[in-house]
Design a protein around this motif. Structure first.
Motif, PDB file in Angstrom:
ATOM      1  N   LEU A  71      42.916  54.463  54.274  1.00 22.42           N
ATOM      2  CA  LEU A  71      44.121  53.619  53.399  1.00 22.42           C
ATOM      3  C   LEU A  71      43.997  51.943  53.583  1.00 22.42           C
ATOM      4  N   ILE A  72      43.170  51.255  55.298  1.00 17.91           N
ATOM      5  CA  ILE A  72      42.970  50.150  54.555  1.00 17.91           C
ATOM      6  C   ILE A  72      42.850  49.519  53.569  1.00 17.91           C
ATOM      7  N   GLY A  73      41.162  50.736  53.232  1.00 19.62           N
ATOM      8  CA  GLY A  73      40.374  50.159  51.865  1.00 19.62           C
ATOM      9  C   GLY A  73      41.165  50.355  51.027  1.00 19.62           C
ATOM     10  N   TYR A  74      41.793  51.476  51.333  1.00 18.49           N
ATOM     11  CA  TYR A  74      42.612  51.355  49.516  1.00 18.49           C
ATOM     12  C   TYR A  74      43.960  49.961  49.248  1.00 18.49           C
ATOM     13  N   MET A  75      44.145  49.485  50.436  1.00 18.43           N
ATOM     14  CA  MET A  75      45.247  48.971  50.354  1.00 18.43           C
ATOM     15  C   MET A  75      44.797  46.972  49.496  1.00 18.43           C
ATOM     16  N   PHE A  76      43.464  46.974  50.176  1.00 18.40           N
ATOM     17  CA  PHE A  76      42.369  46.472  49.602  1.00 18.40           C
ATOM     18  C   PHE A  76      41.637  45.951  47.960  1.00 18.40           C
ATOM     19  N   ALA A  77      41.839  47.303  47.869  1.00 16.13           N
ATOM     20  CA  ALA A  77      40.402  47.054  46.512  1.00 16.13           C
ATOM     21  C   ALA A  77      41.133  48.542  45.902  1.00 16.13           C
ATOM     22  N   ARG A  78      42.411  48.590  45.645  1.00 15.38           N
ATOM     23  CA  ARG A  78      43.385  49.403  45.086  1.00 15.38           C
ATOM     24  C   ARG A  78      43.455  48.042  43.158  1.00 15.38           C
ATOM     25  N   GLU A  79      43.483  47.089  42.999  1.00 15.89           N
ATOM     26  CA  GLU A  79      43.339  46.504  42.608  1.00 15.89           C
ATOM     27  C   GLU A  79      42.401  46.248  41.084  1.00 15.89           C
ATOM     28  N   PHE A  80      41.265  46.377  42.499  1.00 16.63           N
ATOM     29  CA  PHE A  80      39.480  46.678  41.872  1.00 16.63           C
ATOM     30  C   PHE A  80      39.081  47.694  40.693  1.00 16.63           C
ATOM     31  N   GLN A  81      40.001  49.073  41.679  1.00 18.87           N
ATOM     32  CA  GLN A  81      39.905  50.084  41.495  1.00 18.87           C
ATOM     33  C   GLN A  81      40.769  49.657  39.535  1.00 18.87           C
ATOM     34  N   GLU A  82      42.090  49.529  40.239  1.00 26.05           N
ATOM     35  CA  GLU A  82      42.851  50.583  38.835  1.00 26.05           C
ATOM     36  C   GLU A  82      42.666  48.195  38.034  1.00 26.05           C
ATOM     37  N   ARG A  83      41.770  47.834  38.388  1.00 28.16           N
ATOM     38  CA  ARG A  83      41.627  46.452  36.729  1.00 28.16           C
ATOM     39  C   ARG A  83      42.892  45.895  36.729  1.00 28.16           C
ATOM     40  N   THR A  84      43.372  45.207  37.803  1.00 25.00           N
ATOM     41  CA  THR A  84      44.576  44.858  37.998  1.00 25.00           C
ATOM     42  C   THR A  84      43.974  43.474  38.543  1.00 25.00           C
ATOM     43  N   VAL A  85      43.109  43.088  39.338  1.00 24.38           N
ATOM     44  CA  VAL A  85      43.510  42.137  40.119  1.00 24.38           C
ATOM     45  C   VAL A  85      43.944  40.368  39.208  1.00 24.38           C
ATOM     46  N   ASN A  86      42.932  40.559  37.916  1.00 21.52           N
ATOM     47  CA  ASN A  86      43.618  39.794  37.427  1.00 21.52           C
ATOM     48  C   ASN A  86      45.269  38.606  37.419  1.00 21.52           C
ATOM     49  N   ASN A  87      45.745  39.901  37.196  1.00 19.71           N
ATOM     50  CA  ASN A  87      46.931  40.029  37.335  1.00 19.71           C
ATOM     51  C   ASN A  87      47.576  39.921  38.726  1.00 19.71           C
ATOM     52  N   MET A  88      47.327  39.812  38.858  1.00 22.53           N
ATOM     53  CA  MET A  88      47.662  40.079  40.716  1.00 22.53           C
ATOM     54  C   MET A  88      47.099  38.180  40.976  1.00 22.53           C
ATOM     55  N   LEU A  89      46.400  37.773  40.676  1.00 26.91           N
ATOM     56  CA  LEU A  89      45.956  36.718  41.119  1.00 26.91           C
ATOM     57  C   LEU A  89      46.330  35.296  40.103  1.00 26.91           C
ATOM     58  N   THR A  90      47.077  35.783  39.360  1.00 28.53           N
ATOM     59  CA  THR A  90      47.569  34.110  38.309  1.00 28.53           C
ATOM     60  C   THR A  90      48.908  34.103  38.624  1.00 28.53           C
ATOM     61  N   GLY A  91      49.515  34.626  39.461  1.00 29.11           N
ATOM     62  CA  GLY A  91      50.508  34.240  39.827  1.00 29.11           C
ATOM     63  C   GLY A  91      50.421  33.000  40.695  1.00 29.11           C
ATOM     64  N   PRO A  92      51.809  32.282  41.597  1.00 31.19           N
ATOM     65  CA  PRO A  92      52.032  30.977  41.608  1.00 31.19           C
ATOM     66  C   PRO A  92      51.427  30.840  43.396  1.00 31.19           C
ATOM     67  N   HIS A  93      51.129  32.212  44.002  1.00 35.25           N
ATOM     68  CA  HIS A  93      50.357  31.927  45.265  1.00 35.25           C
ATOM     69  C   HIS A  93      49.254  31.953  45.616  1.00 35.25           C
ATOM     70  N   SER A  94      49.000  31.600  46.303  1.00 34.89           N
ATOM     71  CA  SER A  94      47.469  31.546  46.779  1.00 34.89           C
ATOM     72  C   SER A  94      46.287  32.393  47.111  1.00 34.89           C
ATOM     73  N   ARG A  95      45.642  32.958  47.319  1.00 33.23           N
ATOM     74  CA  ARG A  95      44.979  33.810  47.294  1.00 33.23           C
ATOM     75  C   ARG A  95      44.816  34.564  48.931  1.00 33.23           C
ATOM     76  N   LEU A  96      44.737  33.452  50.277  1.00 30.03           N
ATOM     77  CA  LEU A  96      44.915  34.112  51.315  1.00 30.03           C
ATOM     78  C   LEU A  96      46.619  34.259  51.489  1.00 30.03           C
ATOM     79  N   SER A  97      47.839  34.144  50.155  1.00 28.75           N
ATOM     80  CA  SER A  97      48.874  34.422  50.747  1.00 28.75           C
ATOM     81  C   SER A  97      48.823  35.992  50.283  1.00 28.75           C
ATOM     82  N   VAL A  98      47.662  36.338  49.420  1.00 25.03           N
ATOM     83  CA  VAL A  98      47.568  37.721  49.123  1.00 25.03           C
ATOM     84  C   VAL A  98      47.206  38.863  49.680  1.00 25.03           C
ATOM     85  N   LEU A  99      46.136  37.967  50.802  1.00 22.76           N
ATOM     86  CA  LEU A  99      45.854  38.448  51.259  1.00 22.76           C
ATOM     87  C   LEU A  99      46.807  39.235  53.040  1.00 22.76           C
ATOM     88  N   ALA A 100      47.387  38.074  53.204  1.00 19.70           N
ATOM     89  CA  ALA A 100      47.982  37.782  54.085  1.00 19.70           C
ATOM     90  C   ALA A 100      49.018  38.843  54.589  1.00 19.70           C
TER      91      ALA A 100
END
Length: 246
Positions: A71-100
């Motif tokens: 479950l945790i692995g899916y939570m953190f790797a889902r955007e890589f699996q679905e190739r949407t990580v670029n969209n997630m990181l283009t927002g105004p929030h820092s990467r550490l905030s995304v992890l948090a």
């Protein structure tokens, strides 16, 4: 930050992994129920403590290491699996905030598994003869505390599964980690080094299967190291690495 948490929660609610929460709670409860039912057919008396703690042992030994890692692995790797990580990181929030935000949402997901398992065991126990008469509130709170302790200790190992998922950018290695954890803890729990291995330390702290080697100070120190070290590693990696969807 609230927007990130809400976004992660919405993504989780729409995930098929939600069914694993139900199965992860249901299967151990069913196993305990049928074991106790078989004992009742042989005129064995029903004991609430044994009923709860059998489920707790199954969760700590088998279900939590494997299921929670997936479950945790899916939570953190889902955007890589679905190739949407670029969209997630283009927002105004820092990467550490995304992890948090991901770590914050992880807690209620794991809580759902533990709480549902606890309620299923509690409800099914009243089926047996003499259960209503022997049930007490002190027993309920005592067992609820043990399930809560298991939840917190398993959550402390969330950074390990998250680190594996982020480094390999897939939840499959995290699932493999969970399977390895189950096999390895069942081997190490037979030795005097049980409190030096994170998963077997959790097993002994919550179920006291090896009382002669049950040192709380060593166990909690082991878990603290297993939590903090990968947490700093993934924070440094996710903040600086060239993260892209491929």
């Amino acid at each position: 930050m609230a927007d990130l948490i809400a976004c992660e929660w919405l993504k989780w609610r729409r995930s098929r992994m939600l069914w694993l929460v139900l199965l992860g709670a249901l299967l151990p409860a069913l196993l305990v129920f049928f074991i106790t039912l078989n004992g009742a057919s042989n005129d064995e008396p029903f004991h609430w403590k044994n009923y709860f703690e059998t489920d707790l042992q199954i969760m700590a030994m088998l279900m939590c290491p494997a299921l929670f890692s997936l479950l945790i692995g899916y939570m953190f790797a889902r955007e890589f699996q679905e190739r949407t990580v670029n969209n997630m990181l283009t927002g105004p929030h820092s990467r550490l905030s995304v992890l948090a935000a991901k770590f914050i949402i992880t807690l209620p997901v794991l809580l759902a598994v533990m709480l549902l398992s606890f309620l299923l065991v509690l409800g099914s126990g009243f089926v047996f003869h003499g259960a209503s008469e022997s049930f007490t509130m002190s027993l309920l709170f005592d067992q609820a505390g043990k399930f809560g302790l298991l939840l917190l200790l398993e959550y402390a190992l969330a950074p390990i599964s998250a680190a594996v998922a982020l480094l390999w950018r897939s939840y499959i290695p995290a699932m493999g980690l969970g399977i390895f954890a189950v096999i390895s803890e069942m081997t190490i729990m037979q030795s005097k080094y049980i409190m030096y291995y994170p998963w077997s330390a959790i097993l002994n702290l919550t179920t006291d299967l090896s009382p002669d080697h049950n040192s709380a100070s060593i166990g909690y120190a082991t878990l603290a190291i297993a939590c903090v070290v990968p947490l700093f590693l993934i924070a440094a990696y996710f903040r600086r690495a060239d993260v892209h969807s491929g």
